[in-house]
Design a protein around this motif. Structure first.
Motif, PDB file in Angstrom:
ATOM      1  N   ARG A  15      70.889  14.917  54.706  1.00 14.96           N
ATOM      2  CA  ARG A  15      69.883  14.325  56.067  1.00 14.96           C
ATOM      3  C   ARG A  15      67.947  15.503  55.866  1.00 14.96           C
ATOM      4  NH1 ARG A  15      73.588  16.989  59.143  1.00 14.96           N
ATOM      5  NH2 ARG A  15      71.470  18.789  59.660  1.00 14.96           N
ATOM      6  N   THR A  16      68.607  16.853  55.392  1.00 12.34           N
ATOM      7  CA  THR A  16      67.224  17.709  55.139  1.00 12.34           C
ATOM      8  C   THR A  16      66.163  16.503  54.124  1.00 12.34           C
ATOM      9  OG1 THR A  16      68.431  19.839  55.939  1.00 12.34           O
ATOM     10  CG2 THR A  16      66.017  19.435  54.737  1.00 12.34           C
ATOM     11  N   LEU A  17      66.775  16.474  53.552  1.00 15.41           N
ATOM     12  CA  LEU A  17      65.574  15.836  52.479  1.00 15.41           C
ATOM     13  C   LEU A  17      65.381  14.417  53.107  1.00 15.41           C
ATOM     14  CD1 LEU A  17      68.058  16.107  49.135  1.00 15.41           C
ATOM     15  CD2 LEU A  17      65.763  17.424  50.088  1.00 15.41           C
ATOM     16  N   ARG A  18      65.743  13.557  53.605  1.00 11.96           N
ATOM     17  CA  ARG A  18      65.423  13.392  54.208  1.00 11.96           C
ATOM     18  C   ARG A  18      64.314  12.798  55.089  1.00 11.96           C
ATOM     19  NH1 ARG A  18      71.084  11.125  54.405  1.00 11.96           N
ATOM     20  NH2 ARG A  18      70.268  11.346  56.755  1.00 11.96           N
ATOM     21  N   GLU A  19      64.536  13.914  56.238  1.00  9.65           N
ATOM     22  CA  GLU A  19      63.775  14.577  57.505  1.00  9.65           C
ATOM     23  C   GLU A  19      62.002  15.080  56.131  1.00  9.65           C
ATOM     24  OE1 GLU A  19      65.814  17.190  58.584  1.00  9.65           O
ATOM     25  OE2 GLU A  19      66.631  15.641  60.568  1.00  9.65           O
ATOM     26  N   VAL A  20      62.197  15.790  55.499  1.00 14.48           N
ATOM     27  CA  VAL A  20      60.711  16.398  54.606  1.00 14.48           C
ATOM     28  C   VAL A  20      60.696  14.490  53.829  1.00 14.48           C
ATOM     29  CG1 VAL A  20      60.601  17.078  52.602  1.00 14.48           C
ATOM     30  CG2 VAL A  20      62.614  18.428  53.735  1.00 14.48           C
ATOM     31  N   TYR A  21      61.183  13.942  53.385  1.00 18.89           N
ATOM     32  CA  TYR A  21      60.552  12.655  52.831  1.00 18.89           C
ATOM     33  C   TYR A  21      59.571  12.046  53.958  1.00 18.89           C
ATOM     34  CZ  TYR A  21      59.573   8.025  50.717  1.00 18.89           C
ATOM     35  OH  TYR A  21      58.695   6.911  50.640  1.00 18.89           O
ATOM     36  N   GLN A  22      60.200  11.603  55.272  1.00 17.06           N
ATOM     37  CA  GLN A  22      59.900  11.517  56.378  1.00 17.06           C
ATOM     38  C   GLN A  22      58.051  12.215  56.662  1.00 17.06           C
ATOM     39  OE1 GLN A  22      62.549  10.742  59.374  1.00 17.06           O
ATOM     40  NE2 GLN A  22      63.822   9.381  58.332  1.00 17.06           N
ATOM     41  N   VAL A  23      58.294  13.566  56.958  1.00 17.22           N
ATOM     42  CA  VAL A  23      56.921  13.831  57.075  1.00 17.22           C
ATOM     43  C   VAL A  23      56.573  13.737  55.897  1.00 17.22           C
ATOM     44  CG1 VAL A  23      56.723  16.596  57.062  1.00 17.22           C
ATOM     45  CG2 VAL A  23      59.074  15.664  58.155  1.00 17.22           C
ATOM     46  N   ALA A  31      47.274  20.351  57.545  1.00 21.48           N
ATOM     47  CA  ALA A  31      47.270  21.291  58.479  1.00 21.48           C
ATOM     48  C   ALA A  31      48.798  20.049  59.351  1.00 21.48           C
ATOM     49  CB  ALA A  31      46.510  21.437  59.424  1.00 21.48           C
ATOM     50  N   ASP A  32      48.809  19.182  59.666  1.00 18.78           N
ATOM     51  CA  ASP A  32      50.096  19.049  60.613  1.00 18.78           C
ATOM     52  C   ASP A  32      51.387  18.679  59.626  1.00 18.78           C
ATOM     53  OD1 ASP A  32      48.230  18.784  63.614  1.00 18.78           O
ATOM     54  OD2 ASP A  32      47.935  16.901  62.393  1.00 18.78           O
ATOM     55  N   THR A  33      51.149  18.188  58.373  1.00 20.93           N
ATOM     56  CA  THR A  33      52.234  17.943  57.687  1.00 20.93           C
ATOM     57  C   THR A  33      52.914  19.415  57.576  1.00 20.93           C
ATOM     58  OG1 THR A  33      51.162  15.920  56.510  1.00 20.93           O
ATOM     59  CG2 THR A  33      52.972  16.679  55.278  1.00 20.93           C
ATOM     60  N   VAL A  34      51.983  20.504  57.255  1.00 18.28           N
ATOM     61  CA  VAL A  34      52.556  21.679  56.675  1.00 18.28           C
ATOM     62  C   VAL A  34      53.214  22.502  58.192  1.00 18.28           C
ATOM     63  CG1 VAL A  34      51.651  23.477  56.161  1.00 18.28           C
ATOM     64  CG2 VAL A  34      50.953  22.048  55.277  1.00 18.28           C
ATOM     65  N   ASP A  35      52.598  21.937  59.397  1.00 15.90           N
ATOM     66  CA  ASP A  35      53.424  22.696  60.724  1.00 15.90           C
ATOM     67  C   ASP A  35      54.704  22.027  60.766  1.00 15.90           C
ATOM     68  OD1 ASP A  35      50.873  23.826  61.089  1.00 15.90           O
ATOM     69  OD2 ASP A  35      49.907  23.055  62.524  1.00 15.90           O
ATOM     70  N   ALA A  36      54.896  19.718  60.847  1.00 14.41           N
ATOM     71  CA  ALA A  36      55.820  19.715  60.947  1.00 14.41           C
ATOM     72  C   ALA A  36      56.931  20.256  60.152  1.00 14.41           C
ATOM     73  CB  ALA A  36      55.861  18.056  60.800  1.00 14.41           C
ATOM     74  N   LEU A  37      56.848  20.776  58.624  1.00 19.66           N
ATOM     75  CA  LEU A  37      57.755  21.025  58.038  1.00 19.66           C
ATOM     76  C   LEU A  37      58.004  22.406  57.806  1.00 19.66           C
ATOM     77  CD1 LEU A  37      55.976  20.404  54.372  1.00 19.66           C
ATOM     78  CD2 LEU A  37      57.769  19.472  55.083  1.00 19.66           C
ATOM     79  N   PHE A  38      57.251  23.120  57.983  1.00 21.92           N
ATOM     80  CA  PHE A  38      58.003  24.555  58.714  1.00 21.92           C
ATOM     81  C   PHE A  38      58.542  24.608  60.202  1.00 21.92           C
ATOM     82  CE2 PHE A  38      53.941  27.091  58.075  1.00 21.92           C
ATOM     83  CZ  PHE A  38      53.898  27.290  56.741  1.00 21.92           C
ATOM     84  N   GLU A  39      58.291  23.523  61.383  1.00 20.29           N
ATOM     85  CA  GLU A  39      60.016  23.291  62.226  1.00 20.29           C
ATOM     86  C   GLU A  39      60.596  22.644  61.249  1.00 20.29           C
ATOM     87  OE1 GLU A  39      59.011  23.786  65.457  1.00 20.29           O
ATOM     88  OE2 GLU A  39      57.076  23.510  66.051  1.00 20.29           O
ATOM     89  N   LEU A  40      60.792  21.970  60.396  1.00 22.47           N
ATOM     90  CA  LEU A  40      62.013  21.650  59.732  1.00 22.47           C
ATOM     91  C   LEU A  40      62.046  22.619  59.393  1.00 22.47           C
ATOM     92  CD1 LEU A  40      63.650  19.240  59.180  1.00 22.47           C
ATOM     93  CD2 LEU A  40      61.902  18.644  57.661  1.00 22.47           C
ATOM     94  N   PHE A  41      62.423  22.964  58.382  1.00 26.24           N
ATOM     95  CA  PHE A  41      62.728  24.042  57.177  1.00 26.24           C
ATOM     96  C   PHE A  41      62.719  25.831  58.421  1.00 26.24           C
ATOM     97  CE2 PHE A  41      64.962  23.567  53.956  1.00 26.24           C
ATOM     98  CZ  PHE A  41      65.386  24.499  52.982  1.00 26.24           C
ATOM     99  N   ARG A  42      62.139  25.533  58.651  1.00 25.47           N
ATOM    100  CA  ARG A  42      62.143  27.508  59.749  1.00 25.47           C
ATOM    101  C   ARG A  42      63.651  27.117  60.202  1.00 25.47           C
ATOM    102  NH1 ARG A  42      59.220  29.526  64.531  1.00 25.47           N
ATOM    103  NH2 ARG A  42      60.486  28.023  65.741  1.00 25.47           N
TER     104      ARG A  42
END
Length: 577
Positions: A15-23, A31-42
């Motif tokens: 699930r995490t990999l799918r969410e990372v791929y979607q981001v 900048a927005d992509t980095v922020d979304a990855l931060f939210e997800l993986f933090r």
């Protein structure tokens, strides 16, 4: 035997990999992509902080580029701290490898920091152009009860590699964009010589076009002012007050001390382009660093503007990017400085040729042959009266001397390193006419670059006497200073306002050639002086083209274009529409 994760854990990772791929696949900004990855993986790691940083090791500086922090923590993109206060990140930078530590005090007490109090850390290096750019990391002020898994470390490492590739791609796009814009500006500066009548107008075209682009923030041209002991800014374009607050005082001490951090001053004194990446990073006493931080530029380049070794000033360009003016972009900005020098020189030469009033300057260089270890000179004077450029630095000189001095003149030519050949063109009963080819003629290039035209170059014994004409608006003190810098034994003999000789002697004069380009004028003058228009011809078209270091077809094109413009000016009143 490796322990396999539980099915529930496998599903969570999928699930995490799918969410990372979607981001990563979504059309967001970096900048927005980095922020979304931060939210997800933090959330996956359970840490309070996630940051993408840029580091400047030499300045011991750590800049937060993207930040995700707990509520109530005042940490924003653009904030800075010293790298040494963050030993975890410093370790990642020094070793260029991912650091995994769930309990700093227990596992790696040497990485404890009293200022930030980081107790758990998982961070990967971001590597751009073969160097560590910064870190992509997750951390907290509380230790974890469990160690980070290999899966956690692998994902963060992969995210660090993604950031590395994306920053590299963006940097490449920025460089290509800047290069294309610079090349376009070079063409516009070249065209400005035709469209703009003054040096100020040419400089304004260059600076305004640079500041209008997306790649550059500000551009200005300055020159030393001995009265104020500062660089005086002649032309500027960019944010208001940005140039006004620059540290432009001219240091009195050696360049390697006070001026070491002043790119425009170093460029002027060394004659070499000076660039500065990460301009906003540096020691506390660096005025240029403070200025870059205040006005938000990350790099700058200072390029000497000169022609023929004679400086017109320095062009300085600022970019918001911290990595500007490297590689092909750096070469392009150097080329822009060169073209700007040629353009200014061409405009000043046109001004010198326009109008009847000129200033006649006569200079004497004592013992001019000494630097070539030539003790004896021809017994009679040798006069050079016409000079034509051929190629980038080559010069053809037309002159006369006596029959008695011809042999010594040839010997002198052989001893001069820049003289390629001497050819007698008229060996009559009186004076001998000849033409000499030079791979370079520094004094001619220098006078021309300063906006003048040499009328006579007279070698009398071992001394040289030069007469040149300049437009009244040319700064003659700069001319004298430039010549005496190159030839310390030179001195000013006379300076007087007069009429151009060709205007005083003819009603047509130079006015009929006013529309010619430099190359067209040189082709026409060389053809005339070489005897191309004589019957029979003293020189063929191929021979004249060879003198000019161009093909015969190029010479013919220049000559036909020059003749067409002259005939149009002379006969225009009688032509049908």
């Amino acid at each position: 035997m490796a322990i396999q994760p539980e099915p529930t854990e496998l599903r969570r990772r999928e699930r995490t990999l799918r969410e990372v791929y979607q981001v990563l696949a979504s059309p967001r900004s970096f900048a927005d992509t980095v922020d979304a990855l931060f939210e997800l993986f933090r959330a996956e790691l359970g840490t309070g902080f996630a940051t993408l940083s840029r580091v400047h090791v030499e300045a011991d500086e750590y800049i937060f580029e993207r930040v995700l922090a707990p509520e109530g923590v005042d940490l924003q993109p653009g904030d800075r701290t010293t790298l040494s206060t963050l030993p975890n990140c410093e370790r990642v930078v020094e070793r260029a490898e991912t650091l995994v530590c769930h309990d700093v005090d227990a596992v790696a007490p040497e990485l404890a920091d009293p200022e930030w109090g980081i107790e758990c850390y998982l961070g990967a290096p971001v590597v751009v152009d073969g160097e560590v750019y910064g870190t992509f990391c997750f951390y907290d002020v509380d230790a974890r009860s469990e160690a980070f898994t290999q899966w956690d470390a692998t994902v963060v490492d992969l995210l660090g590699k993604w950031a590395s590739q994306e920053i590299s791609r963006r940097r490449h796009v920025d460089r290509v964009t800047a290069l294309n814009e610079l090349n376009g500006i070079v063409r516009e500066v070249t065209g400005a010589v035709v469209d703009q009548p003054t040096r100020e107008a040419v400089e304004t075209v260059a600076c305004e076009r640079l500041a209008e682009t997306d790649s550059f923030l500000c551009a200005w041209i300055g020159a030393p002012d001995s009265e104020s002991e500062r660089l005086r800014v002649r032309t500027e374009a960019g944010p208001d007050e940005m140039v006004d607050e620059m540290p432009l005082a001219l240091p009195a001490s050696d360049i390697e001390t006070d001026a070491a951090r002043s790119p425009p001053i170093r460029a002027l004194r060394t004659g070499q382009v000076q660039t500065r990446q990460h301009a906003a990073s540096g020691p506390a006493n660096d005025e240029w660093c403070a200025h870059a931080q205040r006005y938000g530029y990350g790099s700058l380049a200072s390029v000497p503007v000169a022609e023929g070794g004679s400086p017109y000033g320095v062009l300085t360009v600022h970019a918001e990017r911290p990595h500007g003016f490297v590689g092909e972009e750096g070469k392009a900005v150097v080329h822009l400085g060169e073209m700007l020098g040629h353009a200014i020189g061409a405009v000043e030469r046109e001004q010198a040729l326009a109008g009847d009033a000129v200033v006649e300057l006569t200079l004497r260089i004592r013992n001019a042959l000494a630097e070539y270890d030539i003790a004896e000179a021809p017994p009679d004077p040798v006069l050079l009266h016409d000079f034509v450029r051929a190629g980038d630095s080559e010069v053809i000189a037309f002159g006369t001397t006596s029959q008695a001095a011809l042999s010594e003149t040839r010997e002198l030519a052989d001893a001069l390193p820049n003289c390629k050949s001497v050819t007698v063109t008229d060996d009559g009963a009186g004076d001998v006419a000849f033409e000499a080819e030079y791979s370079a003629f520094p004094l001619v290039s220098q006078i021309t670059a300063l906006g003048g035209r040499i009328d006579q170059f007279l070698l009398d014994g071992v001394d040289v006497r030069v007469t040149a004409y300049f437009a009244p608006e040319v700064d003659l003190s700069r001319v004298v200073d430039a010549v005496t810098d190159r030839y310390p034994s030179a001195d000013l003999v006379s300076k007087r306002e007069t009429m151009r000789p060709e205007q005083a002697g003819t009603a047509v004069g130079e006015s009929v050639t006013a529309d010619l380009t430099d190359r067209q004028r040189e082709a026409l003058r060389t053809a005339y002086l070489a005897g191309y228009f004589e019957r029979p011809r003293d020189a063929s078209g191929e021979e004249v083209a060879d003198r000019l270091d161009v093909t015969n077809s190029t010479f013919s094109q220049h000559l036909r274009a020059a003749q067409a413009k002259i005939f149009a000016r002379v006969f225009d009143d009688h032509r049908a529409e």
